[in-house]
Design a protein around this motif. Structure first.
Motif, PDB file in Angstrom:
ATOM      1  N   ALA A 299       0.825  -1.207   0.000  1.00  0.00           N
ATOM      2  CA  ALA A 299       0.000   0.000   0.000  1.00  0.00           C
ATOM      3  C   ALA A 299       0.858   1.255   0.000  1.00  0.00           C
ATOM      4  N   VAL A 300       0.278   2.320  -0.495  1.00  0.00           N
ATOM      5  CA  VAL A 300       0.892   3.643  -0.427  1.00  0.00           C
ATOM      6  C   VAL A 300       0.664   4.185   0.978  1.00  0.00           C
ATOM      7  N   ARG A 301       1.730   4.558   1.631  1.00  0.00           N
ATOM      8  CA  ARG A 301       1.601   5.053   3.006  1.00  0.00           C
ATOM      9  C   ARG A 301       1.407   6.556   3.038  1.00  0.00           C
ATOM     10  N   GLN A 302       0.286   6.961   3.611  1.00  0.00           N
ATOM     11  CA  GLN A 302       0.061   8.365   3.959  1.00  0.00           C
ATOM     12  C   GLN A 302       0.364   8.512   5.443  1.00  0.00           C
ATOM     13  N   HIS A 303       1.132   9.525   5.777  1.00  0.00           N
ATOM     14  CA  HIS A 303       1.564   9.688   7.162  1.00  0.00           C
ATOM     15  C   HIS A 303       0.536  10.516   7.932  1.00  0.00           C
ATOM     16  N   THR A 304      -0.647   9.939   8.122  1.00  0.00           N
ATOM     17  CA  THR A 304      -1.742  10.678   8.764  1.00  0.00           C
ATOM     18  C   THR A 304      -1.449  10.972  10.226  1.00  0.00           C
ATOM     19  N   PHE A 305      -0.854  10.019  10.933  1.00  0.00           N
ATOM     20  CA  PHE A 305      -0.518  10.258  12.341  1.00  0.00           C
ATOM     21  C   PHE A 305       0.465  11.410  12.456  1.00  0.00           C
ATOM     22  N   ALA A 306       1.494  11.417  11.591  1.00  0.00           N
ATOM     23  CA  ALA A 306       2.490  12.489  11.616  1.00  0.00           C
ATOM     24  C   ALA A 306       1.857  13.837  11.277  1.00  0.00           C
ATOM     25  N   MET A 307       0.897  13.836  10.354  1.00  0.00           N
ATOM     26  CA  MET A 307       0.209  15.090  10.030  1.00  0.00           C
ATOM     27  C   MET A 307      -0.598  15.594  11.222  1.00  0.00           C
ATOM     28  N   GLY A 308      -1.216  14.658  11.969  1.00  0.00           N
ATOM     29  CA  GLY A 308      -1.936  15.052  13.175  1.00  0.00           C
ATOM     30  C   GLY A 308      -1.011  15.667  14.211  1.00  0.00           C
ATOM     31  N   LEU A 309       0.154  15.045  14.414  1.00  0.00           N
ATOM     32  CA  LEU A 309       1.147  15.596  15.334  1.00  0.00           C
ATOM     33  C   LEU A 309       1.562  17.008  14.917  1.00  0.00           C
ATOM     34  N   ALA A 310       1.854  17.162  13.617  1.00  0.00           N
ATOM     35  CA  ALA A 310       2.330  18.455  13.111  1.00  0.00           C
ATOM     36  C   ALA A 310       1.264  19.529  13.241  1.00  0.00           C
ATOM     37  N   ALA A 311       0.007  19.164  12.980  1.00  0.00           N
ATOM     38  CA  ALA A 311      -1.085  20.138  13.102  1.00  0.00           C
ATOM     39  C   ALA A 311      -1.245  20.593  14.542  1.00  0.00           C
ATOM     40  N   ALA A 312      -1.165  19.653  15.482  1.00  0.00           N
ATOM     41  CA  ALA A 312      -1.275  20.013  16.901  1.00  0.00           C
ATOM     42  C   ALA A 312      -0.144  20.950  17.303  1.00  0.00           C
ATOM     43  N   TRP A 313       1.069  20.643  16.857  1.00  0.00           N
ATOM     44  CA  TRP A 313       2.225  21.496  17.180  1.00  0.00           C
ATOM     45  C   TRP A 313       2.023  22.909  16.631  1.00  0.00           C
ATOM     46  N   ALA A 314       1.590  23.000  15.382  1.00  0.00           N
ATOM     47  CA  ALA A 314       1.424  24.313  14.750  1.00  0.00           C
ATOM     48  C   ALA A 314       0.401  25.162  15.496  1.00  0.00           C
ATOM     49  N   LEU A 315      -0.698  24.542  15.917  1.00  0.00           N
ATOM     50  CA  LEU A 315      -1.736  25.308  16.604  1.00  0.00           C
ATOM     51  C   LEU A 315      -1.295  25.706  18.011  1.00  0.00           C
ATOM     52  N   LEU A 316      -0.635  24.810  18.730  1.00  0.00           N
ATOM     53  CA  LEU A 316      -0.135  25.168  20.057  1.00  0.00           C
ATOM     54  C   LEU A 316       0.853  26.326  19.963  1.00  0.00           C
ATOM     55  N   ASN A 317       1.708  26.270  18.959  1.00  0.00           N
ATOM     56  CA  ASN A 317       2.671  27.348  18.741  1.00  0.00           C
ATOM     57  C   ASN A 317       1.950  28.662  18.432  1.00  0.00           C
ATOM     58  N   ALA A 318       0.908  28.581  17.594  1.00  0.00           N
ATOM     59  CA  ALA A 318       0.136  29.781  17.243  1.00  0.00           C
ATOM     60  C   ALA A 318      -0.597  30.348  18.455  1.00  0.00           C
ATOM     61  N   LEU A 319      -0.927  29.488  19.403  1.00  0.00           N
ATOM     62  CA  LEU A 319      -1.621  29.927  20.617  1.00  0.00           C
ATOM     63  C   LEU A 319      -0.661  30.476  21.674  1.00  0.00           C
ATOM     64  N   GLY A 320       0.633  30.499  21.349  1.00  0.00           N
ATOM     65  CA  GLY A 320       1.616  31.080  22.256  1.00  0.00           C
ATOM     66  C   GLY A 320       2.212  30.105  23.237  1.00  0.00           C
ATOM     67  N   ARG A 321       1.964  28.835  23.018  1.00  0.00           N
ATOM     68  CA  ARG A 321       2.521  27.817  23.908  1.00  0.00           C
ATOM     69  C   ARG A 321       4.023  27.691  23.664  1.00  0.00           C
ATOM     70  N   GLU A 322       4.804  27.673  24.736  1.00  0.00           N
ATOM     71  CA  GLU A 322       6.247  27.479  24.606  1.00  0.00           C
ATOM     72  C   GLU A 322       6.511  26.017  24.223  1.00  0.00           C
ATOM     73  N   MET A 323       7.056  25.793  23.040  1.00  0.00           N
ATOM     74  CA  MET A 323       7.262  24.440  22.536  1.00  0.00           C
ATOM     75  C   MET A 323       8.682  23.981  22.848  1.00  0.00           C
ATOM     76  N   ASP A 324       8.790  22.853  23.552  1.00  0.00           N
ATOM     77  CA  ASP A 324      10.100  22.327  23.923  1.00  0.00           C
ATOM     78  C   ASP A 324      10.798  21.624  22.766  1.00  0.00           C
ATOM     79  N   GLU A 325      10.023  21.093  21.829  1.00  0.00           N
ATOM     80  CA  GLU A 325      10.571  20.347  20.708  1.00  0.00           C
ATOM     81  C   GLU A 325      10.332  21.098  19.398  1.00  0.00           C
TER      82      GLU A 325
END
Length: 348
Positions: A299-325
């Motif tokens: 099968a062709v692998r879509q990295h949906t889990f990784a996209m979910g992680l990245a979306a959460a990071w982007a929004l937390l960052n946009a909300l002013g959360r201090e990101m450790d990673e």
């Protein structure tokens, strides 16, 4: 000396921020900053507060905090189908990405219906979510851009030109081209395609990749070998029955998603046909279950889990959360070759 009031509080009365501060030896303001992530705090103080929270079994009053700060510490997630393994995997990524942030996801389905999606988004914004994640769907770019003016917005699994929207998607055309080219390299020349819905962009682009691989190999496509499915197992069953019933010869099938392949494979099993000896199958998405099927699915692998992680990071960052990673990276789409594909045993 009498015991501290915070440690003799009746069980019916929950611990407060003041209790946590007293036990940790810090001010209530420091506890609040740690709970909201609104500022950097010395690591020793953070550890002391976390230990006090655990000892006192403290649970913050999110509603009261939201009234004071204007934040509800919730992230709205508009998915499409709650039972879909594809969307569930993306939601798992979002949930893991929010772990430890103090933010909680609220997940609602839109069922690929623009009116229902709009209604659910209105519901989420009425609940004062701090940010919004959209998984696929049919909300127009204009509406997404409008929402992005009100709160941080990310979209997963779909490209968009909407201004201000974080977008996380993968190249559907390239993924389908890789799948089809793999079958061609194995000697298959009569390749069927169980397509996705023609009114969905993913279905259109995966069909385009199927056609592109044939053009690049100098091969023609028999239109009779393309049957539209619905991205569900039942659609895969119906499409495979149609292909076999039509009497057109073919040696391989590119299925527009894994769920379609699962249904198609069931038809072959019931007819006593072997995979890949009698018919090779390739799926799309590489859902977790596919690697554990008999045989394991190519099968062709879509990295949906990784996209979910990245979306959460982007929004937390946009909300002013201090990101450790640093921001998570989303790997390029790729083909996972397993055991449902094999050489063509018929002459071209």
């Amino acid at each position: 000396m009498d015991p501290s009031p915070s440690l003799t509080r009746p069980k019916s009365e929950p611990a407060t921020v003041q209790d946590v501060a007293r036990l940790a030896g810090v001010s209530p303001a420091t506890v609040s900053r740690i709970l909201t992530g609104s500022a950097r705090v010395a690591e020793d103080k953070r550890r002391a507060v976390e230990a006090a929270i655990q000892k006192l079994k403290f649970r913050p009053n999110l509603s009261a905090r939201g009234l004071r700060s204007g934040s509800t510490h919730t992230i709205g997630v508009l998915t499409q189908e709650l039972e879909s393994p594809y969307f569930a995997n993306a939601v798992k990524g979002v949930d893991e990405g929010l772990t430890g942030s103090g933010y909680t996801p609220i997940v609602v389905p839109g069922h690929w219906n623009p009116d229902e999606e709009s209604e659910r988004v209105a519901l989420l914004t009425a609940r004062k979510v701090d940010a919004l994640i959209v998984l696929g769907g049919r909300l127009g770019d204009a509406r997404l851009a409008e929402l992005a003016q009100q709160l941080p917005v990310a979209i997963i699994g779909r490209r968009t030109d909407a201004a201000g929207v974080f977008s996380f998607s993968q190249d559907q055309v390239e993924g389908a081209r890789l799948a089809t080219a793999h079958l061609i390299a194995l000697g298959h020349r009569r390749i069927a395609h169980i397509a996705g819905p023609s009114n969905q962009v993913d279905g259109q682009e995966r069909k385009e990749g199927f056609m592109l691989a044939h053009r690049q190999a100098g091969l023609s496509v028999d239109p009779a070998l393309i049957v539209e499915g619905d991205f569900m197992e039942t659609g895969g069953i119906a499409a495979m029955e149609t292909l076999l019933g039509a009497g057109h010869g073919f040696t391989a099938v590119f299925c527009a998603n894994d769920q379609s392949l699962w249904g198609a494979k069931l038809v072959l099993h019931r007819r006593g046909m072997r995979v890949p000896e009698d018919l090779s199958l390739v799926g799309f998405d590489d859902l977790p279950q596919s690697k554990y099927m008999t045989p394991p699915v190519t099968a062709v692998r879509q990295h949906t889990f990784a996209m979910g992680l990245a979306a959460a990071w982007a929004l937390l960052n946009a909300l002013g959360r201090e990101m450790d990673e640093p921001a998570p990276t989303v790997p390029a789409i790729q083909l996972e070759v397993r055991e449902t594909t094999g050489p063509c045993h018929e002459s071209a």
